[in-house]
Design an enzyme around this catalytic site. Structure first.
Site, PDB file in Angstrom:
ATOM      1  CG  ASN A   9     -21.939  14.585  19.219  1.00  0.00           C
ATOM      2  OD1 ASN A   9     -22.842  15.203  19.318  1.00  0.00           O
ATOM      3  ND2 ASN A   9     -21.489  13.829  17.865  1.00  0.00           N
ATOM      4  CD1 TRP A  10     -24.609  15.220  25.582  1.00  0.00           C
ATOM      5  CD2 TRP A  10     -26.036  16.777  25.826  1.00  0.00           C
ATOM      6  NE1 TRP A  10     -24.364  15.211  26.704  1.00  0.00           N
ATOM      7  CE2 TRP A  10     -25.310  16.458  27.003  1.00  0.00           C
ATOM      8  CE3 TRP A  10     -27.175  17.543  25.805  1.00  0.00           C
ATOM      9  CZ2 TRP A  10     -25.659  17.090  28.482  1.00  0.00           C
ATOM     10  CZ3 TRP A  10     -27.437  18.089  27.284  1.00  0.00           C
ATOM     11  CH2 TRP A  10     -26.894  17.970  28.383  1.00  0.00           C
ATOM     12  CE  LYS A  11     -23.985  11.200  17.502  1.00  0.00           C
ATOM     13  NZ  LYS A  11     -23.887  10.015  16.422  1.00  0.00           N
ATOM     14  CG  HIS A  94     -20.102  14.196  14.043  1.00  0.00           C
ATOM     15  ND1 HIS A  94     -20.942  13.333  13.448  1.00  0.00           N
ATOM     16  CD2 HIS A  94     -19.750  13.438  15.194  1.00  0.00           C
ATOM     17  CE1 HIS A  94     -21.153  12.126  14.205  1.00  0.00           C
ATOM     18  NE2 HIS A  94     -20.611  12.177  15.322  1.00  0.00           N
ATOM     19  CD  GLU A  96     -24.379  11.500  13.386  1.00  0.00           C
ATOM     20  OE1 GLU A  96     -24.886  12.682  14.251  1.00  0.00           O
ATOM     21  OE2 GLU A  96     -24.336  10.501  13.735  1.00  0.00           O
ATOM     22  CD  GLU A 166     -16.928  10.463  15.855  1.00  0.00           C
ATOM     23  OE1 GLU A 166     -17.211  10.488  17.170  1.00  0.00           O
ATOM     24  OE2 GLU A 166     -17.606  11.366  15.336  1.00  0.00           O
ATOM     25  N   GLY A 172     -23.715   4.976  15.192  1.00  0.00           N
ATOM     26  CA  GLY A 172     -25.150   4.605  15.333  1.00  0.00           C
ATOM     27  C   GLY A 172     -25.363   3.280  14.903  1.00  0.00           C
ATOM     28  CB  SER A 211     -20.787   2.157  18.965  1.00  0.00           C
ATOM     29  OG  SER A 211     -21.983   2.335  17.858  1.00  0.00           O
ATOM     30  N   GLY A 232     -21.157   9.039  21.586  1.00  0.00           N
ATOM     31  CA  GLY A 232     -22.417   9.317  21.271  1.00  0.00           C
ATOM     32  C   GLY A 232     -23.732   9.272  22.082  1.00  0.00           C
ATOM     33  N   GLY A 233     -24.222   8.180  21.889  1.00  0.00           N
ATOM     34  CA  GLY A 233     -25.531   7.492  22.770  1.00  0.00           C
ATOM     35  C   GLY A 233     -25.209   7.541  24.090  1.00  0.00           C
TER      36      GLY A 233
HETATM   37  C1  3PY Z   1     -21.220   8.000  18.144  1.00  0.00           C
HETATM   38  O1  3PY Z   1     -20.625   7.365  19.056  1.00  0.00           O
HETATM   39  O2  3PY Z   1     -22.331   7.643  17.354  1.00  0.00           O
HETATM   40  C2  3PY Z   1     -20.756   9.246  17.732  1.00  0.00           C
HETATM   41  O3  3PY Z   1     -21.108   9.909  16.708  1.00  0.00           O
HETATM   42  C3  3PY Z   1     -19.722  10.302  18.551  1.00  0.00           C
HETATM   43  O4  3PY Z   1     -19.674  11.494  17.949  1.00  0.00           O
END
Ligand code: 3PY
Length: 248
Positions: A9-11, A94, A96, A166, A172, A211, A232-233
């Site tokens: 997930n590149w966000k 998600h 977010e 999640e 984050g 994470s 994520g990151g």
């Molecule tokens: C994370 O790991 O920060 C996520 O939100 C993956 O979607």
């Protein structure tokens, strides 16, 4: 035997140049045998990612989607637009989006329906906040989020996609659920689906997100009900992301 699934997930990260480097490094990677891999990229880069991954096994997904087919929905993108760029599916729900964009259980269910109606896959995300976990409400919250989709569309439809657990407190923050904490929730989620359809429950990939990194992935993947990860990151680094895929 469920084939593991790992999604990146590149966000809201990346620009054309850095994307090109990342996509180039992912393409042709040999670590991908035996695992289904997808990347969820920001809408302005659907075309770039889709073209780059055209002849490779990595699927390109959207990070959210409108439940509407077309019309006066400023800023939104439709399922038909996704299909125009050969995307395979989208994340829905998600945290977010649930928290930052006010997406409700009902909206997430409608997004799920729009994707399934077009034959695309949905990665349904569920998760509790820290306050909800501390109040002992984890299972009530994630079950409510799951059942909002299950009740309307059934377990078989869910099993064509992926369910992602999640925990919001692990997103984050650098905090990760322990493999045992995640396993307990995954097993409960599978039991919820099993009450609707045991075969679909057994087939459903339930992946963990929050994470996930190369150095904690193997411990998570050793659990019987953790079938991969939504990353994520760490998905912004090809070497980290590929190491996670390899661990799956
Ligand atoms: C994370 O790991 O920060 C996520 O939100 C993956 O979607």
């Amino acid at each position: 035997m469920r084939q593991p699934w790992v999604g990146g997930n590149w966000k809201m990260n990346g620009l054309r140049e850095s994307n090109a480097a990342l996509l180039g490094a992912l393409k042709g990677a040999e670590q991908l045998a035996g695992v289904d891999v997808a990347i969820a990229v920001p809408a302005p880069y659907w075309q770039q990612a889709s073209e780059a991954m055209n002849d490779c096994a990595i699927n390109v997904m959207a990070q959210t989607i409108s439940p509407h087919a077309s019309g006066a929905y400023t800023g939104d993108c439709s399922v038909a637009m996704m299909q125009d760029f050969k995307l395979s599916g989208a994340l829905v729900g998600h945290s977010e989006r649930r928290q930052g964009a006010g997406e409700s259980d009902a909206l997430v269910a409608a997004q799920f329906a729009a994707l399934r109606g077009a034959g695309l896959s949905a990665v349904l995300c569920v998760g509790e906040t820290l306050a909800e976990r501390e109040a002992g409400e984890t299972l009530a919250v994630v079950s409510r989020q799951l059942v909002a989709v299950l009740e309307q569309y059934g377990a078989e439809a869910l099993a064509t996609g992926v369910l992602a657990y999640e925990p919001v407190w692990a997103i984050g923050t650098g905090l990760t659920a322990t493999p045992e904490q995640a396993q307990a929730v995954h097993a409960s989620l599978r039991a919820v689906v099993a009450a609707f359809d045991i075969n679909a429950a057994n087939a459903l990939r339930i992946v963990y997100g929050g994470s996930v990194k190369a150095d904690n992935a193997a411990g998570l993947f050793s659990m019987p009900d953790i079938d991969g990860a939504l990353v994520g990151g760490a998905s912004l680094s090809a070497s980290e992301f590929l190491a996670i895929c390899q661990a799956a």
